[in-house]
Design a protein around this motif. Sequence first.
Motif, PDB file in Angstrom:
ATOM      1  N   GLU A 143     -10.658 -16.709  17.923  1.00 53.69           N
ATOM      2  CA  GLU A 143      -9.365 -17.389  17.823  1.00 53.69           C
ATOM      3  C   GLU A 143      -8.868 -17.609  16.409  1.00 53.69           C
ATOM      4  O   GLU A 143      -7.729 -17.309  16.096  1.00 53.69           O
ATOM      5  N   ARG A 144      -9.743 -18.173  15.566  1.00 56.00           N
ATOM      6  CA  ARG A 144      -9.303 -18.457  14.198  1.00 56.00           C
ATOM      7  C   ARG A 144     -10.386 -18.081  13.212  1.00 56.00           C
ATOM      8  O   ARG A 144     -11.571 -18.341  13.445  1.00 56.00           O
ATOM      9  N   VAL A 145      -9.961 -17.504  12.082  1.00 53.54           N
ATOM     10  CA  VAL A 145     -10.905 -17.093  11.055  1.00 53.54           C
ATOM     11  C   VAL A 145     -10.596 -17.831   9.755  1.00 53.54           C
ATOM     12  O   VAL A 145      -9.431 -17.995   9.376  1.00 53.54           O
ATOM     13  N   PHE A 146     -11.668 -18.281   9.093  1.00 59.74           N
ATOM     14  CA  PHE A 146     -11.569 -18.952   7.799  1.00 59.74           C
ATOM     15  C   PHE A 146     -12.376 -18.094   6.838  1.00 59.74           C
ATOM     16  O   PHE A 146     -13.553 -17.879   7.079  1.00 59.74           O
ATOM     17  N   SER A 147     -11.733 -17.577   5.800  1.00 59.02           N
ATOM     18  CA  SER A 147     -12.415 -16.568   4.982  1.00 59.02           C
ATOM     19  C   SER A 147     -12.457 -16.969   3.512  1.00 59.02           C
ATOM     20  O   SER A 147     -11.441 -17.281   2.910  1.00 59.02           O
ATOM     21  N   VAL A 148     -13.657 -16.940   2.941  1.00 56.15           N
ATOM     22  CA  VAL A 148     -13.870 -17.380   1.559  1.00 56.15           C
ATOM     23  C   VAL A 148     -14.260 -16.183   0.689  1.00 56.15           C
ATOM     24  O   VAL A 148     -15.118 -15.388   1.073  1.00 56.15           O
ATOM     25  N   GLU A 149     -13.618 -16.054  -0.468  1.00 55.02           N
ATOM     26  CA  GLU A 149     -13.934 -14.970  -1.411  1.00 55.02           C
ATOM     27  C   GLU A 149     -13.996 -15.554  -2.812  1.00 55.02           C
ATOM     28  O   GLU A 149     -13.191 -16.404  -3.181  1.00 55.02           O
ATOM     29  N   ARG A 150     -14.941 -15.068  -3.637  1.00 52.65           N
ATOM     30  CA  ARG A 150     -15.064 -15.625  -4.990  1.00 52.65           C
ATOM     31  C   ARG A 150     -14.193 -14.909  -6.019  1.00 52.65           C
ATOM     32  O   ARG A 150     -13.886 -15.451  -7.060  1.00 52.65           O
ATOM     33  N   ILE A 151     -13.801 -13.650  -5.744  1.00 56.03           N
ATOM     34  CA  ILE A 151     -12.981 -12.903  -6.712  1.00 56.03           C
ATOM     35  C   ILE A 151     -11.506 -13.026  -6.319  1.00 56.03           C
ATOM     36  O   ILE A 151     -11.065 -12.491  -5.295  1.00 56.03           O
ATOM     37  N   GLN A 152     -10.764 -13.727  -7.172  1.00 54.27           N
ATOM     38  CA  GLN A 152      -9.395 -14.080  -6.809  1.00 54.27           C
ATOM     39  C   GLN A 152      -8.519 -12.851  -6.541  1.00 54.27           C
ATOM     40  O   GLN A 152      -7.731 -12.838  -5.585  1.00 54.27           O
ATOM     41  N   ALA A 153      -8.671 -11.816  -7.376  1.00 52.05           N
ATOM     42  CA  ALA A 153      -7.815 -10.628  -7.221  1.00 52.05           C
ATOM     43  C   ALA A 153      -8.043  -9.959  -5.859  1.00 52.05           C
ATOM     44  O   ALA A 153      -7.090  -9.508  -5.210  1.00 52.05           O
ATOM     45  N   LEU A 154      -9.290  -9.892  -5.418  1.00 50.29           N
ATOM     46  CA  LEU A 154      -9.589  -9.291  -4.106  1.00 50.29           C
ATOM     47  C   LEU A 154      -8.984 -10.138  -2.999  1.00 50.29           C
ATOM     48  O   LEU A 154      -8.409  -9.632  -2.036  1.00 50.29           O
ATOM     49  N   GLN A 155      -9.127 -11.452  -3.159  1.00 47.47           N
ATOM     50  CA  GLN A 155      -8.608 -12.362  -2.151  1.00 47.47           C
ATOM     51  C   GLN A 155      -7.101 -12.203  -1.996  1.00 47.47           C
ATOM     52  O   GLN A 155      -6.588 -12.116  -0.865  1.00 47.47           O
ATOM     53  N   GLU A 156      -6.384 -12.119  -3.117  1.00 44.35           N
ATOM     54  CA  GLU A 156      -4.922 -11.981  -3.076  1.00 44.35           C
ATOM     55  C   GLU A 156      -4.516 -10.704  -2.352  1.00 44.35           C
ATOM     56  O   GLU A 156      -3.620 -10.698  -1.516  1.00 44.35           O
ATOM     57  N   ARG A 157      -5.211  -9.614  -2.690  1.00 43.01           N
ATOM     58  CA  ARG A 157      -4.874  -8.326  -2.095  1.00 43.01           C
ATOM     59  C   ARG A 157      -5.161  -8.331  -0.585  1.00 43.01           C
ATOM     60  O   ARG A 157      -4.374  -7.816   0.215  1.00 43.01           O
ATOM     61  N   ALA A 158      -6.277  -8.929  -0.210  1.00 45.05           N
ATOM     62  CA  ALA A 158      -6.639  -9.003   1.212  1.00 45.05           C
ATOM     63  C   ALA A 158      -5.585  -9.794   1.989  1.00 45.05           C
ATOM     64  O   ALA A 158      -5.159  -9.404   3.074  1.00 45.05           O
ATOM     65  N   LYS A 159      -5.166 -10.887   1.389  1.00 42.93           N
ATOM     66  CA  LYS A 159      -4.156 -11.747   2.005  1.00 42.93           C
ATOM     67  C   LYS A 159      -2.880 -10.948   2.285  1.00 42.93           C
ATOM     68  O   LYS A 159      -2.317 -11.012   3.371  1.00 42.93           O
TER      69      LYS A 159
END
Length: 211
Positions: free
Chosen positions: A100-116
């Motif tokens: 139903e819902r996913v909470f996703s944590v990433e340490r590298i900000q640039a990767l996180q932004e792109r994934a988003k």
Amino acid sequence: MTSERTRERLIQRLHDEGLSNVQVLDVIRSTPRHLFVDEAFGHRAYEDTSLPIGHNQTISQPYMVARMSELLLEAGPLDKVLEIGTGSGYQTAVLTQLVERVFSVERIQALQERAKERLLELNIRNVVFRWGDGWEGWAALAPYNGIIVTAAAAEVPQALLDQLAPGGRLVIPVGTDDAQQLLLIVREERGFSRRVLDAVRFVPLLNGPLA
Ligand code: SAH
């Protein structure tokens, strides 16, 4: 290169390797993995292999994504799942279609932004992202029915055990560079049960967020 036939070949291969959860295989079939890799690797997106995504990181191998998803779902549907190691967002995208819902944590900000961005483009809405250190989990939104870690930890992070709901399942690769094992840990009425599964190879779970 992103044709139906290429994707079908991948699904057949995963099936032949013993993956049998039809729901998981259907989601892998319909998730456009070529959008999660650098263009230079687009032609290899439906090979069963991990590929570089920059910052010394890799998109997980489809077999591993399917295997870990199967393990998470083995005991029935899940509503809240925490993912550590967003990376390209590929495993995230797969999970959003299975729980139903996913909470996703990433340490590298640039990767996180792109994934988003990618998940928004795919109109996936049942996920929230956090830039932070996965060793700490995401306590404010705990507990979780499932936790999946897509980088290898030297040991099981205590915070993740603490954030598992009763009956909750943690799938995590544990070990050092050349000796890692996939573990399935379940929070039982008293304590935790632990199953040691496949020998695996993941990038390491590092410390602290990185801008
Ligand atoms: N599931 C991702 C795999 C990415 S590789 C995909 O399919 O693309 C593992 C990811 O874990 C990397 O993006 C890495 O930056 C991240 N990572 C490593 N240590 C971390 C930590 N302590 N907290 C959060 N993310 C971490």
